[in-house]
Design a protein around this motif. Structure first.
Motif, PDB file in Angstrom:
ATOM      1  N   VAL A  69     -13.081 -10.780  -2.008  1.00 37.45           N
ATOM      2  CA  VAL A  69     -13.083 -11.943  -2.888  1.00 37.45           C
ATOM      3  C   VAL A  69     -11.646 -12.416  -3.004  1.00 37.45           C
ATOM      4  O   VAL A  69     -10.747 -11.626  -3.300  1.00 37.45           O
ATOM      5  N   ILE A  70     -11.423 -13.697  -2.768  1.00 34.07           N
ATOM      6  CA  ILE A  70     -10.098 -14.303  -2.902  1.00 34.07           C
ATOM      7  C   ILE A  70     -10.129 -15.324  -4.035  1.00 34.07           C
ATOM      8  O   ILE A  70     -11.037 -16.159  -4.098  1.00 34.07           O
ATOM      9  N   TYR A  71      -9.133 -15.248  -4.911  1.00 28.88           N
ATOM     10  CA  TYR A  71      -8.930 -16.297  -5.917  1.00 28.88           C
ATOM     11  C   TYR A  71      -7.621 -16.987  -5.589  1.00 28.88           C
ATOM     12  O   TYR A  71      -6.556 -16.382  -5.651  1.00 28.88           O
ATOM     13  N   ASP A  72      -7.706 -18.251  -5.201  1.00 28.03           N
ATOM     14  CA  ASP A  72      -6.528 -19.066  -4.885  1.00 28.03           C
ATOM     15  C   ASP A  72      -6.161 -19.834  -6.148  1.00 28.03           C
ATOM     16  O   ASP A  72      -6.759 -20.859  -6.467  1.00 28.03           O
ATOM     17  N   LYS A  73      -5.189 -19.327  -6.883  1.00 31.04           N
ATOM     18  CA  LYS A  73      -4.822 -19.936  -8.162  1.00 31.04           C
ATOM     19  C   LYS A  73      -4.170 -21.294  -7.968  1.00 31.04           C
ATOM     20  O   LYS A  73      -4.299 -22.186  -8.807  1.00 31.04           O
ATOM     21  N   ASN A  74      -3.458 -21.483  -6.859  1.00 33.94           N
ATOM     22  CA  ASN A  74      -2.816 -22.773  -6.605  1.00 33.94           C
ATOM     23  C   ASN A  74      -3.849 -23.882  -6.425  1.00 33.94           C
ATOM     24  O   ASN A  74      -3.723 -24.969  -6.997  1.00 33.94           O
ATOM     25  N   ALA A  75      -4.881 -23.597  -5.606  1.00 39.32           N
ATOM     26  CA  ALA A  75      -5.915 -24.594  -5.334  1.00 39.32           C
ATOM     27  C   ALA A  75      -7.067 -24.508  -6.325  1.00 39.32           C
ATOM     28  O   ALA A  75      -7.960 -25.358  -6.318  1.00 39.32           O
ATOM     29  N   ASP A  76      -7.063 -23.454  -7.171  1.00 43.56           N
ATOM     30  CA  ASP A  76      -8.137 -23.210  -8.138  1.00 43.56           C
ATOM     31  C   ASP A  76      -9.487 -23.105  -7.429  1.00 43.56           C
ATOM     32  O   ASP A  76     -10.472 -23.727  -7.827  1.00 43.56           O
ATOM     33  N   THR A  77      -9.521 -22.316  -6.367  1.00 48.22           N
ATOM     34  CA  THR A  77     -10.742 -22.124  -5.594  1.00 48.22           C
ATOM     35  C   THR A  77     -11.013 -20.628  -5.400  1.00 48.22           C
ATOM     36  O   THR A  77     -10.125 -19.793  -5.529  1.00 48.22           O
ATOM     37  N   VAL A  78     -12.264 -20.329  -5.056  1.00 46.25           N
ATOM     38  CA  VAL A  78     -12.715 -18.956  -4.855  1.00 46.25           C
ATOM     39  C   VAL A  78     -13.372 -18.844  -3.485  1.00 46.25           C
ATOM     40  O   VAL A  78     -14.122 -19.741  -3.077  1.00 46.25           O
ATOM     41  N   PHE A  79     -13.063 -17.784  -2.782  1.00 47.43           N
ATOM     42  CA  PHE A  79     -13.676 -17.543  -1.473  1.00 47.43           C
ATOM     43  C   PHE A  79     -14.104 -16.082  -1.405  1.00 47.43           C
ATOM     44  O   PHE A  79     -13.326 -15.189  -1.752  1.00 47.43           O
ATOM     45  N   SER A  80     -15.333 -15.842  -0.960  1.00 41.74           N
ATOM     46  CA  SER A  80     -15.845 -14.475  -0.845  1.00 41.74           C
ATOM     47  C   SER A  80     -16.650 -14.345   0.437  1.00 41.74           C
ATOM     48  O   SER A  80     -17.251 -15.319   0.908  1.00 41.74           O
ATOM     49  N   ALA A  81     -16.662 -13.136   1.007  1.00 40.71           N
ATOM     50  CA  ALA A  81     -17.445 -12.898   2.225  1.00 40.71           C
ATOM     51  C   ALA A  81     -17.878 -11.441   2.277  1.00 40.71           C
ATOM     52  O   ALA A  81     -17.232 -10.559   1.707  1.00 40.71           O
ATOM     53  N   LEU A  82     -18.992 -11.214   2.978  1.00 49.29           N
ATOM     54  CA  LEU A  82     -19.538  -9.870   3.161  1.00 49.29           C
ATOM     55  C   LEU A  82     -19.923  -9.696   4.613  1.00 49.29           C
ATOM     56  O   LEU A  82     -20.639 -10.530   5.184  1.00 49.29           O
ATOM     57  N   GLY A  83     -19.440  -8.610   5.235  1.00 47.95           N
ATOM     58  CA  GLY A  83     -19.772  -8.335   6.627  1.00 47.95           C
ATOM     59  C   GLY A  83     -21.266  -8.108   6.817  1.00 47.95           C
ATOM     60  O   GLY A  83     -21.992  -7.841   5.861  1.00 47.95           O
ATOM     61  N   GLU A  84     -21.701  -8.175   8.064  1.00 56.51           N
ATOM     62  CA  GLU A  84     -23.133  -8.154   8.327  1.00 56.51           C
ATOM     63  C   GLU A  84     -23.703  -6.769   8.590  1.00 56.51           C
ATOM     64  O   GLU A  84     -24.917  -6.605   8.715  1.00 56.51           O
ATOM     65  N   ASP A  85     -22.861  -5.710   8.656  1.00 57.01           N
ATOM     66  CA  ASP A  85     -23.407  -4.402   9.006  1.00 57.01           C
ATOM     67  C   ASP A  85     -24.056  -3.674   7.827  1.00 57.01           C
ATOM     68  O   ASP A  85     -24.655  -2.615   7.994  1.00 57.01           O
ATOM     69  N   GLN A  86     -23.917  -4.233   6.594  1.00 53.28           N
ATOM     70  CA  GLN A  86     -24.595  -3.733   5.396  1.00 53.28           C
ATOM     71  C   GLN A  86     -24.114  -2.348   4.949  1.00 53.28           C
ATOM     72  O   GLN A  86     -24.768  -1.708   4.124  1.00 53.28           O
ATOM     73  N   ARG A  87     -23.000  -1.891   5.444  1.00 54.21           N
ATOM     74  CA  ARG A  87     -22.448  -0.622   4.969  1.00 54.21           C
ATOM     75  C   ARG A  87     -21.702  -0.804   3.651  1.00 54.21           C
ATOM     76  O   ARG A  87     -21.496   0.150   2.906  1.00 54.21           O
ATOM     77  N   VAL A  88     -21.241  -2.016   3.406  1.00 59.76           N
ATOM     78  CA  VAL A  88     -20.644  -2.368   2.125  1.00 59.76           C
ATOM     79  C   VAL A  88     -21.615  -3.298   1.415  1.00 59.76           C
ATOM     80  O   VAL A  88     -22.131  -4.237   2.019  1.00 59.76           O
ATOM     81  N   GLN A  89     -21.871  -3.034   0.147  1.00 61.68           N
ATOM     82  CA  GLN A  89     -22.779  -3.874  -0.626  1.00 61.68           C
ATOM     83  C   GLN A  89     -22.003  -4.671  -1.658  1.00 61.68           C
ATOM     84  O   GLN A  89     -20.979  -4.234  -2.186  1.00 61.68           O
ATOM     85  N   LEU A  90     -22.526  -5.848  -1.957  1.00 61.85           N
ATOM     86  CA  LEU A  90     -21.932  -6.727  -2.954  1.00 61.85           C
ATOM     87  C   LEU A  90     -23.075  -7.390  -3.716  1.00 61.85           C
ATOM     88  O   LEU A  90     -24.111  -7.708  -3.130  1.00 61.85           O
ATOM     89  N   PHE A  91     -22.878  -7.592  -5.009  1.00 60.54           N
ATOM     90  CA  PHE A  91     -23.892  -8.240  -5.840  1.00 60.54           C
ATOM     91  C   PHE A  91     -23.226  -9.375  -6.624  1.00 60.54           C
ATOM     92  O   PHE A  91     -22.028  -9.322  -6.906  1.00 60.54           O
TER      93      PHE A  91
END
Length: 256
Positions: A139-161
């Motif tokens: 998860v990235i929070y770009d305070k300068n641009a006031d934007t949020v970017f998040s990503a999750l790989g496709e192998d499903q070994r890491v989970q995110l909710f």
């Protein structure tokens, strides 16, 4: 890890907000302050955190978590902040490709790649993420641009909710118990192989031009929860070309 962004900063898919939360129930979504308190209690206060007024909150436990085999990092550079979970098998080659220092870790690399693509990179975000080999979520929070970017790989070994708090804030965490306690029925697994940007929305990394459709989730009590999101192979988004040097990483994700 835990990331919370206020309603004005992030507008998640509407299907994530379950109508069940409006019904009479013992489980109600909590405020973002209460969710932060639950997170700290869950890890016996062995956490590191950053607060950004009412806009955002980032935290993680460096040594504890539901996925202990994955390393966890919190990094900040030039008003850009990243929480990274997992590992990149090809980090060394990526460091050489981007001309970065040998001490660069995964969180630092993700920030540098984001910065390059946001400001001057010719490549779309989905193409860059396809180059990442390993198990990861960030998860990235770009305070300068006031934007949020998040990503999750496709192998499903890491989970995110992710889910919706009582005040409309968006909650992202790898801890299912914290997410459920804070968001009640309005939560769902973050779809693997996908990226989300606060301006461009949810996009598939492998199929960036295809829309993602929401499939309703029913819990063990027969109640509707936040939806699962899957790529709709029959529907494609219109191409959205990059415009000038100010175009951000996520918007270029729908380029061919």
């Amino acid at each position: 890890m835990l990331a919370i962004f206020n309603k004005g900063l992030v507008d998640p898919p509407k299907e994530l907000n379950s109508p069940t939360n409006n019904l009479q129930s013992n489980r109600k979504p909590k405020s973002h302050e209460e969710i932060v308190r639950i997170f700290h209690q869950n890890y016996n206060n062995a956490t590191l955190s950053l607060g950004f007024g009412n806009s955002a909150f980032l935290a993680y436990s460096p040594s504890k978590g539901p996925q202990l085999h994955n390393q966890r990092m919190l990094c900040g550079m030039d008003n850009m902040y990243c929480i990274f979970l997992g590992h990149l098998n090809n980090l060394n080659s990526l460091i050489k490709q981007y001309g970065l220092g040998k001490t660069t870790n995964e969180a630092m690399f993700v920030i540098e790649a984001y910065r390059t693509l946001r400001d001057r990179g010719p490549y779309p975000a989905d193409q860059v993420l396809k180059d990442l080999e390993g198990s990861y979520a960030f998860v990235i929070y770009d305070k300068n641009a006031d934007t949020v970017f998040s990503a999750l790989g496709e192998d499903q070994r890491v989970q995110l909710f992710w889910g919706i708090a009582a005040d409309g804030s968006v909650v992202i965490s790898d801890n299912l118990d914290v997410t459920k306690a804070g968001c009640a029925k309005s939560f769902a697994p973050f779809p693997s192989g996908c990226m989300f940007h606060s301006e461009a929305g949810l996009i598939s990394i492998e199929h960036p031009k295809n829309k993602l459709k929401a499939m309703p989730r029913i819990d063990s009590e027969g109640m509707m929860c936040g939806a699962n999101f899957k790529v709709d192979v029959s529907d494609k988004k219109a191409s959205m070309p990059r415009v000038g040097s100010e175009a951000n990483w996520a918007f270029s994700g729908s380029q061919v």
